[in-house]
Design a protein around this motif. Sequence first.
Motif, PDB file in Angstrom:
ATOM      1  N   ILE A  23       0.841  -1.200   0.000  1.00  0.00           N
ATOM      2  CA  ILE A  23       0.000   0.000   0.000  1.00  0.00           C
ATOM      3  C   ILE A  23       0.873   1.245   0.000  1.00  0.00           C
ATOM      4  O   ILE A  23       0.602   2.214  -0.697  1.00  0.00           O
ATOM      5  N   GLY A  24       1.943   1.214   0.808  1.00  0.00           N
ATOM      6  CA  GLY A  24       2.825   2.370   0.904  1.00  0.00           C
ATOM      7  C   GLY A  24       4.055   2.047   1.719  1.00  0.00           C
ATOM      8  O   GLY A  24       4.194   0.953   2.259  1.00  0.00           O
ATOM      9  N   ARG A  25       4.941   3.064   1.819  1.00  0.00           N
ATOM     10  CA  ARG A  25       6.190   2.873   2.554  1.00  0.00           C
ATOM     11  C   ARG A  25       6.665   4.176   3.178  1.00  0.00           C
ATOM     12  O   ARG A  25       6.325   5.251   2.700  1.00  0.00           O
ATOM     13  N   LEU A  26       7.440   4.038   4.228  1.00  0.00           N
ATOM     14  CA  LEU A  26       8.038   5.166   4.928  1.00  0.00           C
ATOM     15  C   LEU A  26       9.508   4.819   5.137  1.00  0.00           C
ATOM     16  O   LEU A  26       9.812   3.733   5.630  1.00  0.00           O
ATOM     17  N   THR A  27      10.401   5.718   4.735  1.00  0.00           N
ATOM     18  CA  THR A  27      11.828   5.486   4.970  1.00  0.00           C
ATOM     19  C   THR A  27      12.298   6.336   6.147  1.00  0.00           C
ATOM     20  O   THR A  27      11.803   7.437   6.355  1.00  0.00           O
ATOM     21  N   TYR A  28      13.229   5.782   6.895  1.00  0.00           N
ATOM     22  CA  TYR A  28      13.723   6.480   8.085  1.00  0.00           C
ATOM     23  C   TYR A  28      15.209   6.224   8.270  1.00  0.00           C
ATOM     24  O   TYR A  28      15.772   5.268   7.741  1.00  0.00           O
ATOM     25  N   PRO A  46      -0.701   5.323  -5.663  1.00  0.00           N
ATOM     26  CA  PRO A  46      -1.871   6.103  -6.105  1.00  0.00           C
ATOM     27  C   PRO A  46      -3.228   5.447  -5.867  1.00  0.00           C
ATOM     28  O   PRO A  46      -4.180   6.123  -5.475  1.00  0.00           O
ATOM     29  N   GLU A  47      -3.325   4.147  -6.046  1.00  0.00           N
ATOM     30  CA  GLU A  47      -4.638   3.509  -5.874  1.00  0.00           C
ATOM     31  C   GLU A  47      -5.119   3.474  -4.424  1.00  0.00           C
ATOM     32  O   GLU A  47      -6.291   3.194  -4.156  1.00  0.00           O
ATOM     33  N   PHE A  48      -4.221   3.806  -3.482  1.00  0.00           N
ATOM     34  CA  PHE A  48      -4.587   3.805  -2.062  1.00  0.00           C
ATOM     35  C   PHE A  48      -4.609   5.209  -1.453  1.00  0.00           C
ATOM     36  O   PHE A  48      -4.842   5.366  -0.257  1.00  0.00           O
ATOM     37  N   GLU A  49      -4.348   6.228  -2.262  1.00  0.00           N
ATOM     38  CA  GLU A  49      -4.329   7.603  -1.750  1.00  0.00           C
ATOM     39  C   GLU A  49      -5.710   8.027  -1.261  1.00  0.00           C
ATOM     40  O   GLU A  49      -6.729   7.568  -1.772  1.00  0.00           O
ATOM     41  N   GLY A  50      -5.716   8.919  -0.268  1.00  0.00           N
ATOM     42  CA  GLY A  50      -6.965   9.478   0.232  1.00  0.00           C
ATOM     43  C   GLY A  50      -7.643   8.663   1.310  1.00  0.00           C
ATOM     44  O   GLY A  50      -8.695   9.052   1.796  1.00  0.00           O
ATOM     45  N   GLY A  51      -7.045   7.560   1.710  1.00  0.00           N
ATOM     46  CA  GLY A  51      -7.663   6.715   2.720  1.00  0.00           C
ATOM     47  C   GLY A  51      -6.966   6.727   4.059  1.00  0.00           C
ATOM     48  O   GLY A  51      -7.231   5.883   4.907  1.00  0.00           O
ATOM     49  N   GLY A  52      -6.053   7.666   4.270  1.00  0.00           N
ATOM     50  CA  GLY A  52      -5.364   7.761   5.551  1.00  0.00           C
ATOM     51  C   GLY A  52      -4.197   6.802   5.716  1.00  0.00           C
ATOM     52  O   GLY A  52      -3.667   6.659   6.814  1.00  0.00           O
ATOM     53  N   MET A  53      -3.787   6.161   4.636  1.00  0.00           N
ATOM     54  CA  MET A  53      -2.704   5.171   4.731  1.00  0.00           C
ATOM     55  C   MET A  53      -1.369   5.813   5.110  1.00  0.00           C
ATOM     56  O   MET A  53      -0.582   5.237   5.857  1.00  0.00           O
ATOM     57  N   GLY A  54      -1.102   7.012   4.600  1.00  0.00           N
ATOM     58  CA  GLY A  54       0.129   7.714   4.962  1.00  0.00           C
ATOM     59  C   GLY A  54       0.178   8.009   6.449  1.00  0.00           C
ATOM     60  O   GLY A  54       1.225   7.865   7.094  1.00  0.00           O
ATOM     61  N   LYS A  55      -0.960   8.398   7.005  1.00  0.00           N
ATOM     62  CA  LYS A  55      -1.027   8.670   8.446  1.00  0.00           C
ATOM     63  C   LYS A  55      -0.747   7.400   9.238  1.00  0.00           C
ATOM     64  O   LYS A  55      -0.047   7.435  10.251  1.00  0.00           O
ATOM     65  N   TYR A  56      -1.264   6.265   8.777  1.00  0.00           N
ATOM     66  CA  TYR A  56      -0.988   4.995   9.462  1.00  0.00           C
ATOM     67  C   TYR A  56       0.512   4.702   9.486  1.00  0.00           C
ATOM     68  O   TYR A  56       1.043   4.222  10.486  1.00  0.00           O
ATOM     69  N   LEU A  57       1.195   5.005   8.386  1.00  0.00           N
ATOM     70  CA  LEU A  57       2.637   4.785   8.335  1.00  0.00           C
ATOM     71  C   LEU A  57       3.370   5.691   9.321  1.00  0.00           C
ATOM     72  O   LEU A  57       4.278   5.242  10.030  1.00  0.00           O
ATOM     73  N   VAL A  58       2.972   6.947   9.400  1.00  0.00           N
ATOM     74  CA  VAL A  58       3.591   7.881  10.352  1.00  0.00           C
ATOM     75  C   VAL A  58       3.328   7.410  11.783  1.00  0.00           C
ATOM     76  O   VAL A  58       4.237   7.411  12.628  1.00  0.00           O
ATOM     77  N   GLU A  59       2.112   6.981  12.065  1.00  0.00           N
ATOM     78  CA  GLU A  59       1.788   6.484  13.410  1.00  0.00           C
ATOM     79  C   GLU A  59       2.617   5.260  13.767  1.00  0.00           C
ATOM     80  O   GLU A  59       3.057   5.113  14.910  1.00  0.00           O
ATOM     81  N   GLU A  60       2.868   4.387  12.796  1.00  0.00           N
ATOM     82  CA  GLU A  60       3.696   3.204  13.052  1.00  0.00           C
ATOM     83  C   GLU A  60       5.143   3.604  13.327  1.00  0.00           C
ATOM     84  O   GLU A  60       5.800   3.031  14.196  1.00  0.00           O
ATOM     85  N   VAL A  82       1.349  15.763   9.208  1.00  0.00           N
ATOM     86  CA  VAL A  82       0.562  14.795   9.985  1.00  0.00           C
ATOM     87  C   VAL A  82       0.842  14.974  11.470  1.00  0.00           C
ATOM     88  O   VAL A  82      -0.074  15.058  12.284  1.00  0.00           O
ATOM     89  N   MET A  83       2.117  15.045  11.833  1.00  0.00           N
ATOM     90  CA  MET A  83       2.478  15.167  13.247  1.00  0.00           C
ATOM     91  C   MET A  83       2.010  16.493  13.840  1.00  0.00           C
ATOM     92  O   MET A  83       1.648  16.547  15.018  1.00  0.00           O
ATOM     93  N   MET A  84       1.999  17.558  13.038  1.00  0.00           N
ATOM     94  CA  MET A  84       1.538  18.866  13.536  1.00  0.00           C
ATOM     95  C   MET A  84       0.057  18.822  13.927  1.00  0.00           C
ATOM     96  O   MET A  84      -0.372  19.588  14.790  1.00  0.00           O
ATOM     97  N   ARG A  85      -0.705  17.917  13.312  1.00  0.00           N
ATOM     98  CA  ARG A  85      -2.136  17.807  13.615  1.00  0.00           C
ATOM     99  C   ARG A  85      -2.431  16.804  14.725  1.00  0.00           C
ATOM    100  O   ARG A  85      -3.574  16.694  15.161  1.00  0.00           O
ATOM    101  N   MET A  86      -1.426  16.092  15.185  1.00  0.00           N
ATOM    102  CA  MET A  86      -1.632  15.090  16.236  1.00  0.00           C
ATOM    103  C   MET A  86      -1.500  15.746  17.608  1.00  0.00           C
ATOM    104  O   MET A  86      -0.673  16.625  17.796  1.00  0.00           O
ATOM    105  N   ASN A  87      -2.305  15.272  18.553  1.00  0.00           N
ATOM    106  CA  ASN A  87      -2.312  15.847  19.901  1.00  0.00           C
ATOM    107  C   ASN A  87      -1.416  15.110  20.892  1.00  0.00           C
ATOM    108  O   ASN A  87      -1.089  15.650  21.926  1.00  0.00           O
TER     109      ASN A  87
END
Length: 96
Positions: A23-28, A46-60, A82-87
């Motif tokens: 679905i996606g990837r995050l490099t660190y 692209p086929e998974f954009e708009g469903g919050g998948m990027g946020k899930y990666l940041v949360e992980e 994403v992190m700026m909007r998290m509490n």
Amino acid sequence: MKFENNKSGNGGVLTLNNESKEIGRLTYTIFPEDNRLIISFVLVHPEFEGGGMGKYLVEEAIRFARENNWKVYPHCSYARSVMMRMNDVEDIFLKN
């Protein structure tokens, strides 16, 4: 959905997969001497954009950093927004 953390040396890639494909990837990059994890890049296919998948990666990535007592610096502008909007990340969020 399943996360996979492919760590290699001081860096790695978190991938998010469904039953059949990525679905996606995050490099660190990790700087253990500074207790810091830097999020370099977040990609959602692209086929998974708009469903919050990027946020899930940041949360992980945040969960992984917390397990290791690291702070997180989001070099990637998407991860930063994403992190700026998290509490609940004030304890871990390195803003500069």
